[in-house]
Design a protein around this motif. Structure first.
Motif, short mmCIF file in Angstrom:
data_model
loop_
_atom_site.label_atom_id
_atom_site.label_comp_id
_atom_site.label_asym_id
_atom_site.label_seq_id
_atom_site.Cartn_x
_atom_site.Cartn_y
_atom_site.Cartn_z
N PRO A 11 0.80 -1.23 0.00
CA PRO A 11 0.00 0.00 0.00
C PRO A 11 0.83 1.27 0.00
O PRO A 11 0.35 2.32 -0.46
CB PRO A 11 -0.83 -0.13 1.28
N ASP A 12 2.05 1.21 0.50
CA ASP A 12 2.89 2.41 0.55
C ASP A 12 3.68 2.63 -0.73
O ASP A 12 4.32 3.68 -0.88
CB ASP A 12 3.86 2.33 1.73
N LEU A 13 3.64 1.66 -1.65
CA LEU A 13 4.43 1.77 -2.88
C LEU A 13 3.57 1.92 -4.13
O LEU A 13 3.92 2.67 -5.04
CB LEU A 13 5.34 0.54 -3.03
N VAL A 14 2.45 1.21 -4.18
CA VAL A 14 1.59 1.27 -5.36
C VAL A 14 0.62 2.44 -5.21
O VAL A 14 -0.20 2.47 -4.28
CB VAL A 14 0.81 -0.05 -5.56
N ARG A 15 0.70 3.40 -6.13
CA ARG A 15 -0.06 4.64 -6.00
C ARG A 15 -1.31 4.69 -6.86
O ARG A 15 -2.17 5.55 -6.65
CB ARG A 15 0.84 5.83 -6.34
N ALA A 16 -1.44 3.81 -7.85
CA ALA A 16 -2.62 3.82 -8.72
C ALA A 16 -2.72 2.48 -9.44
O ALA A 16 -1.70 1.83 -9.70
CB ALA A 16 -2.56 4.95 -9.73
N VAL A 17 -3.96 2.07 -9.75
CA VAL A 17 -4.20 0.80 -10.45
C VAL A 17 -5.23 1.04 -11.56
O VAL A 17 -6.21 1.77 -11.37
CB VAL A 17 -4.75 -0.28 -9.49
N VAL A 18 -4.98 0.41 -12.72
CA VAL A 18 -5.95 0.41 -13.81
C VAL A 18 -6.18 -1.03 -14.24
O VAL A 18 -5.22 -1.81 -14.38
CB VAL A 18 -5.48 1.25 -15.02
N SER A 19 -7.43 -1.40 -14.43
CA SER A 19 -7.82 -2.74 -14.88
C SER A 19 -8.46 -2.64 -16.25
O SER A 19 -9.35 -1.83 -16.46
CB SER A 19 -8.79 -3.36 -13.88
N ARG A 20 -7.99 -3.47 -17.21
CA ARG A 20 -8.59 -3.53 -18.55
C ARG A 20 -9.28 -4.87 -18.73
O ARG A 20 -8.64 -5.91 -18.73
CB ARG A 20 -7.52 -3.34 -19.63
N GLY A 21 -10.61 -4.84 -18.88
CA GLY A 21 -11.33 -6.09 -19.07
C GLY A 21 -10.99 -7.09 -17.99
O GLY A 21 -10.86 -8.28 -18.24
N GLY A 22 -10.84 -6.59 -16.77
CA GLY A 22 -10.29 -7.40 -15.69
C GLY A 22 -11.29 -8.24 -14.95
O GLY A 22 -12.51 -8.10 -15.08
N ARG A 23 -10.74 -9.13 -14.12
CA ARG A 23 -11.51 -9.95 -13.20
C ARG A 23 -11.14 -9.55 -11.78
O ARG A 23 -10.56 -10.36 -11.04
CB ARG A 23 -11.23 -11.43 -13.46
#
Length: 225
Positions: A129-141
């Motif tokens: 949580p302290d390193l990953v600042r953003a997430v994008v999912s494409r057609g994800g599960r």
């Protein structure tokens, strides 16, 4: 834009994984890709999105999450591609490597996951949580991330094709479980793989904007549009 590219080997637990690293000058952040089931770092859709991110001033890391022997086994059994715990653990290890190596001088890290890779990306985001600042999912599960959804702190964008009705429903359910700032966007006229003209470009633009808006800008670095 002058983008420097190289192939590197990244340690992830007991294995070493090949990765293609593309970094523009003074990147606003670096985005680690998690490919979907049965794919690899050479996925043409992820490569296309990566190039769009590079043009927007973001570094990208496209990595094979399975070793060559594992990939041979998985091609027959299809068992490892759904091992979200295994894939997420390797992504988390790569996140640690990126935080230490700081390619291009930036420690701002985002994750881009496709299909089952989106679940692994979300679990890894919950683990770091302290390193990953953003997430994008494409057609994800994202539903396959299970209880980790409620532990994700990074702002998360879910992108789904408008004709991918079952996956839309799964993403709507996952959205309700996310506690981090999150948005679900449906790309009109797109099926699961976004093969329809112009739809993958919409994915790339949405992802680029999301990462540009949510990855911290390094000191003295500009944020191109």
């Amino acid at each position: 834009m002058d983008v420097r590219g190289c192939t590197v080997t990244i340690p992830a637990g007991e294995v070493d994984l090949p990765a293609d690293l593309l970094v523009p000058p003074e990147p606003a952040g670096v985005v680690l890709f998690a490919h979907g089931s049965g794919s690899s770092r050479h996925s043409p859709r992820n490569v296309a999105v990566a190039h769009a991110l590079n043009a927007g001033g973001l570094g990208t890391v496209l990595v094979d999450l399975l070793t060559a022997p594992e990939d041979e086994v998985d091609a027959v059994t299809a068992e490892l591609r759904f091992d979200i715990g295994l894939l997420a653990g390797r992504l988390a290890a790569i996140v640690d490597w990126l935080a230490n190596e700081r390619p291009g001088g930036t420690a701002s890290i985002g994750l881009f996951g496709a299909s089952t890779g989106a679940a692994a990306a979300l679990v890894a985001a919950a683990q770091r949580p302290d390193l990953v600042r953003a997430v994008v999912s494409r057609g994800g599960r994202p539903d396959l991330a299970g209880a980790a959804l409620g532990q994700v702190r990074a702002p998360t964008l879910l992108l789904v094709g408008g004709l991918d009705e079952q996956v839309i429903a799964l993403n709507q359910e996952a959205l309700s479980q996310l506690r981090a700032p999150a948005d679900l966007r449906v790309i009109s006229g797109a099926t699961h793989l976004f093969e329809e003209p112009g739809t993958l470009e919409q994915v790339a633009e949405a992802a680029r904007s999301w990462f540009q808006d949510h990855l911290p800008v390094p000191v003295n670095a500009s944020r191109p549009r």
